[in-house]
Design an enzyme around this catalytic site. Structure first.
Site, PDB file in Angstrom:
ATOM      1  N   ASP A 180      -4.174  -0.634   8.234  1.00  0.00           N
ATOM      2  CA  ASP A 180      -3.001   0.241   8.235  1.00  0.00           C
ATOM      3  C   ASP A 180      -3.025   1.180   9.437  1.00  0.00           C
ATOM      4  OD1 ASP A 180      -0.657   1.500   7.290  1.00  0.00           O
ATOM      5  OD2 ASP A 180      -1.840   3.033   6.261  1.00  0.00           O
ATOM      6  N   LYS A 188       6.112   5.458  -0.798  1.00  0.00           N
ATOM      7  CA  LYS A 188       6.990   6.157   0.159  1.00  0.00           C
ATOM      8  C   LYS A 188       8.447   6.059  -0.251  1.00  0.00           C
ATOM      9  CE  LYS A 188       4.202   6.110   4.397  1.00  0.00           C
ATOM     10  NZ  LYS A 188       4.060   5.509   5.749  1.00  0.00           N
ATOM     11  N   HIS A 193       0.820  -1.221   0.000  1.00  0.00           N
ATOM     12  CA  HIS A 193       0.000   0.000   0.000  1.00  0.00           C
ATOM     13  C   HIS A 193       0.853   1.269   0.000  1.00  0.00           C
ATOM     14  CE1 HIS A 193       0.851  -0.546   4.276  1.00  0.00           C
ATOM     15  NE2 HIS A 193       0.545   0.722   4.467  1.00  0.00           N
ATOM     16  N   ASP A 194       1.962   1.245   0.710  1.00  0.00           N
ATOM     17  CA  ASP A 194       2.786   2.457   0.857  1.00  0.00           C
ATOM     18  C   ASP A 194       4.030   2.432  -0.007  1.00  0.00           C
ATOM     19  OD1 ASP A 194       1.394   4.164   2.501  1.00  0.00           O
ATOM     20  OD2 ASP A 194       2.260   3.367   4.358  1.00  0.00           O
ATOM     21  N   HIS A 230       2.945  10.288  -1.739  1.00  0.00           N
ATOM     22  CA  HIS A 230       3.325   8.867  -1.805  1.00  0.00           C
ATOM     23  C   HIS A 230       2.255   8.026  -2.504  1.00  0.00           C
ATOM     24  CE1 HIS A 230       0.859   8.176   1.916  1.00  0.00           C
ATOM     25  NE2 HIS A 230       0.852   6.910   1.571  1.00  0.00           N
ATOM     26  N   HIS A 287      -5.965   3.993  -0.331  1.00  0.00           N
ATOM     27  CA  HIS A 287      -5.935   3.655   1.097  1.00  0.00           C
ATOM     28  C   HIS A 287      -5.963   4.878   2.014  1.00  0.00           C
ATOM     29  CE1 HIS A 287      -1.540   4.110   0.429  1.00  0.00           C
ATOM     30  NE2 HIS A 287      -1.457   4.356   1.734  1.00  0.00           N
ATOM     31  N   HIS A 288      -5.857   6.086   1.464  1.00  0.00           N
ATOM     32  CA  HIS A 288      -6.004   7.286   2.305  1.00  0.00           C
ATOM     33  C   HIS A 288      -7.252   8.094   1.971  1.00  0.00           C
ATOM     34  CE1 HIS A 288      -2.379   6.872   4.637  1.00  0.00           C
ATOM     35  NE2 HIS A 288      -1.658   6.706   3.535  1.00  0.00           N
TER      36      HIS A 288
END
Ligand code: C2E
Ligand code: SIN
Ligand code: SIN
Ligand code: FE
Ligand code: FE
Length: 380
Positions: free
Chosen positions: A323, A236, A232-233, A261, A294-295
């Site tokens: 998360d 980054k 998911h990240d 990100h 996801h955010h």
């Protein structure tokens, strides 16, 4: 069938994919099942369970059932069934000709086997490059359906299903593996540990599994959530270290730079999918959704797109909960770890205020013990 004809048949199966929407492994196994039934009509069910070496369990993955409901969302320790263990250790197949009479044990697994109502079954272990990958079940509502002639015929189909599954799993592993290597190069794990990814992906799978029966989610979907959640990240990687490791709270400007990100992650997924030629991999949509969304927030105040409610893909709403839960209970450069009880309260609060999906938070508290076990088992 000669080896060459077999090879071509398999290639045909693997390549005969529609140009646009990729067919899931489940769909491919269901069409193969139709073919099997023309040759061996008494095969009422074909199912594949995958082996999880970390947990030493088998989990249902795809299922094609002619009669009654498909059996789903089953996970059992391999050691629960001595005969399943033999499949792995000795690479033997297993024939059960009379399940009600021969399966007498009181283990969860034996009881389940009796309750599913099939009278005989043929089980074949799947290996890929020497590694035990899972097992394939052929079940019949008829007794003693699996004579030597029948099992010999089914072995050919077993290899085809095995290749379909291995092909998909290998593609996913290549993708996930290369992205994890990229994370290592970027020393992202200095900030977010492997433990975080292990925990949050298992929490995400757990939530998906709880939601599955009511929402008709397939085991394959639940597995894809598990496999892709750790990425998911991934974006980054493109965020400066000075931000990733900043000890204190962000300024507004820093927060915006960090929010990039998500877009960076989406770009990486597209590049990798192209680089590996994985456009046909059925799970890629789930991966894209997880990375991209996801955010997002239920009330539309999230980033980057400001999607609201159900227009945020379910897999992203699930991953968001996992998360945040793990981010809360873990130490970060900018915060101390929260006690689990406080983190659960915070999840409820974030659901109530329109951030997280209440439906995805709901399974957390009733299963606190199982979730604590996941957090503990994979603690850093
Ligand atoms: P992360 O640390 O993995 O956190 C992921 C998400 O968990 C956050 O997304 C947020 O929704 C939630 N979260 C984390 N800590 C808290 C908390 O104390 N309270 C609440 N209510 N939620 C929390 P978000 O905010 O979009 O942040 C994305 C990433 O940006 C974070 O990932 C972290 O790497 C970084 N970040 C966010 N805020 C700060 C900050 O103030 N300082 C630093 N150094 N990094 C931050
Ligand atoms: C087993 O045979 O041990 C699992 C049951 C099945 O899916 O056939
Ligand atoms: C966050 O997005 O960092 C948490 C704020 C909230 O409680 O929604
Ligand atoms: Fe993120
Ligand atoms: Fe995270």
């Amino acid at each position: 069938m000669t080896a060459e004809v077999f090879h071509h048949a398999v290639q045909g199966q693997l390549l005969a994919l529609p140009a646009r929407e990729a067919e899931s492994v489940g769909e491919r196994v269901r069409s193969l099942h139709q073919e099997v039934m023309r040759a061996v009509p008494q095969v009422d069910r074909i199912a594949c369970a995958l082996y999880d070496p970390q947990a030493d369990t088998l989990r249902t993955f795809v299922d094609s059932t002619q009669h009654g409901a498909g059996l789903q969302a089953y996970e059992c320790p391999l050691g629960d069934s001595p005969s399943l263990l033999r499949l792995k250790e000795l690479r033997q197949t297993r024939v059960l000709q009379d399940i009600p009479a021969s399966v007498q044990g009181q283990s969860h697994h034996s009881r389940w086997l009796r309750e599913q109502g099939f009278l005989s079954s043929y089980t074949v272990p799947l290996f890929h490059q020497g590694e035990f990958e899972g097992v394939l079940f052929f079940d019949s509502a008829a007794p003693a359906a699996f004579t030597p002639e029948v099992t010999q015929r089914l072995d050919v189909y077993a290899r085809m299903v095995g290749l379909m599954v291995s092909h998909e799993i290998a593609a996913v592993r290549a993708l996930v593996g290369s992205m994890r290597i990229a994370q290592d190069f970027a020393r992202l794990r200095d900030v977010e540990t492997g433990g975080h990814l292990e925990r949050m992906s298992r929490v995400a799978r757990f939530i998906a599994g709880v939601l599955a029966p009511a929402r008709g989610l397939s085991d394959e979907f639940v597995e894809q959530v598990f496999l892709f959640a750790p990425l998911h990240d991934i974006g980054k990687i493109g965020v400066p270290d000075s931000l990733l490791a900043k000890p204190g709270r962000f300024t507004d400007e820093e927060r915006l730079a960090m929010q990039a990100h998500v877009a960076l992650g989406v770009q990486m997924v597209e590049r990798l999918v192209e680089g590996f030629g994985l456009g046909q991999l059925s799970g890629v949509t789930v991966l894209r959704h997880i990375v991209a969304c996801h955010h997002e927030r239920m009330d539309g105040r999230g980033y980057p797109a400001g999607l609201a409610g159900e227009s945020i893909p379910l897999e992203a709403r699930i991953v968001a909960v996992a998360d945040v839960l793990d981010a809360l209970v873990s130490p970060r450069a900018y915060k101390e770890p929260w006690p689990v009880a406080a983190a659960l309260d915070e999840l409820d609060r974030m659901a109530a205020e329109g951030h997280l999906d209440p439906a995805c938070v709901a399974p957390v508290r009733p299963h606190e013990a199982q979730l604590r076990a996941i957090l503990l088992r994979f603690s850093d």
